[in-house]
Design a protein around this motif. Sequence first.
Motif: not given
Lengths: 508, 348
Positions: A99-118
């Motif tokens: 999983e792609l993460k942001r600070f403090a280990g939280l998931l970066d949903w936006e980036k994952m959704n974008q990556g998946a779409r691409a």
Amino acid sequence: MNAIDKSFGSVTALSAAHLEIMPAEVMALVGQNGAGKSTMIKILNGAFRLDRGSIQFDGKPWAAGSPQQAQRAGVSTIFQEINLIAYRTVAENIYLGRELKRFAGLLDWEKMNQGARALLARFSIELDVTKPLGDFSTAIQQMVAIARAVSFDAKLVIMDEPTSSLDEAEVAVLLNTVRQLKSEGVAVVFVSHKLDELYAVCDRVTVMRDGRTVAVSKMADMSKLQLVAAMLGRDLADVRASGATAFGEGEKAIGEELLIAKSVAVGRRVSDASFDVRKGEIVGLAGLLGSGRTETARAIFAADPKSKGEVRFDGKATNFKSPADAIAAGLGYCSEDRKVQGIIPDMSVADNLTLALLPTLTKMGMIDEAQQRKIVLRFIKDVGIKCSGPGQKIRELSGGNQQKVLLARWLCMDPKLLILDEPTRGIDVGAKGEIQSLIQQFADKGLGVLMISSELEEIVEGADRVFVLRDGQVVAELEHSEISEQAVMRAMAHGASKDTEFIEVQHG
Amino acid sequence: MKNFRITPSLAVILVLVILVAIAALRYDGFLGVYNVQSVLRYNSMFALVALGMCFVIMTGGIDLSVGSVAAMCSVVSALLSSYGLFHGLAGGIAAGILAGLINGVLITKLNILPFIATLATMLAASGTGLLLAGNQSVSVSYDTYFTNLGQGDLLSFMRPEWVDADEVGFLGSILGFILSFPTPAWIAILAYIIGGVVINHTSFGRHVLAVGGGTEASRLMGLPVNRTIFFVYVISGALAGLAGVILASQFGAGQPIEGIGWELFAIASVVVGGTLLSGGKGSVAGTLAGALLLGVIFTILNFENGMGWISLSAYWQSVIRGLFLLVVVILQSRLTSKDPADSLKAST
């Protein structure tokens, strides 16, 4: 992969098997059940360790200790069943475990959704990646699995029967995906039993049989008939082997029509199966794996619902709702999966033999155990079951003897028609012959038999008539004198007429 | 060849015998008439519930509702007890059967997993019991024979003139001793005899094991799979109802909050008794031994307290019983000889 050996205990799964795949090549890997394809794949993707031999990948020695390691190193595998989580979203599935993460280990949903779409866009698939995977069709799910596999920067993608649960349109989409991979320089190992698909998408083919690599060829250089012959281990010139089975020879009196199946369809596996069985006749149902043999048999027996078609039995139109109905009418069915769908392992030989018969052996609510014992002893003798006694647990018996108990289970009900799905699979040679002559013996007494077998010689020598299934359709009916290994193989490969070969290859 | 094997159910019977023997040597009065009778009287309820559970588990299912169904049925039969013994008995059992029917329909017609279906009926039965009882225990009627069922023995059902103590001879006194066994114990013994016969000598019983041992195989040989599963839940409900009737009769009141955790006792008895949780293999006699074992351990702890050396609170007793159960199960898997086929495995 070079000179790969692999044994499980005393069973040799692979001996000196080879597999070579070029970059950006689609390699077909074919073979019968137990030929060693799956073992080969599992060694390549790190699930199994090899006993002997060597593997080179991208110029370096290859030693993946687990599928995860293999994936990181560039080899991804996609299995027949989709190994993803239906309740989670498409994007989550693609990024599962990394999983792609942001600070403090939280998931970066936006980036994952974008990556998946691409990622999916690369395969010209557009869909809402925030919806649960289970909302989409099997084909889309399969595609997501492939996309996930590729997103690991795979150089080699292994697909193990990816099309077995797809319909025609979905198969076309999948084959396009394979071509897309190829154009990106990714190599693909494509395992399938459907010949048309192989010819449509593969560059080369590796044929395995009995743990060995028996043929490697350019797809276009090998005709379908040659391919089938190589899989089954038959020399084309080889005319039928004599007396390899214990089935008797010669014509015999065949009675009137017992079972007539007209245009039976089952889900997406069987589209049009028509055939008939007469009294005292052994009818073979032949076809490659995945051609719909078992599905057809189960539908006749009402173990699964049929979606279309008519079945007449013993002169009457039937509409069985459950196996119990079919049994009441005089049918019996020995499943190919003896362990799960046949025996009740912890019960005795006597119980396994008479379970279905018990209600008729009951007097005033109690089982007439003297009568039961008499029947059991008679069949143990008639069928030749080797056991310490009626009380022995069936799981302690050998496969051949278990199968004899299952045969006796039906024979003691005095059926009119017995459907036998791979009656001699996994059974040693001696017991095999005994079972074959037993089938013959009861057919001679008027029992109709519908026999499914992957073994050509069993079909050719055992059956009075043969129907050949190909991709869910009955494509040929062979009468007594026409039955030969060649004829059966030709029908498996091409369908009814041999003239179609040229056209189909062109089409591919 | 009939070589002797220690089966799991035989193992638990052995453990039970050894435990009773040790206890008999260690504690005065352990095998005394009073103690034996009270142990049997009290544990017969658990034994009945465990018998039903045994049938259910043999099909590969589970019935979590038995405890609260028993509690509900104790209330129903207490409410009906003023009409007489028969009404209380029949009413309690009927209420149990009703709960079993509901379980059966949920599981076989609506295809709900047994765990979930019986969890739902467990909550519903518990609520129903409390509603019927008005949130308190309901006293039974002492004007009828009803209380004899749980508190008395067979003699208590006889007219005094039948048992003229002056005239009984030797045989009569033996008969008298047997008849002085507590009624609930008689009921449980009878239920277990019938249960054993049903499992081993009727087609229904064989089908129970077949369905548990291979559902798909059973379906393919045309066995009435759903009907068999349906009936085991009805049987379990009926026996839970019977246990509830005995509960009400024994304690003189319908007990809407009793029965909590009974399902776990029942499951423990069945499993310790050598029945596979996955179904297909099991023993009625082992289940009885399992139920008695749990009861005997409880009694032994009480006796131990009575010796005055140590004083265990109820909480500690629970911990010790749990540990003992674990020991039995571990010993079972270690000691029982494996079937030869297990080591063969291959399909040769």
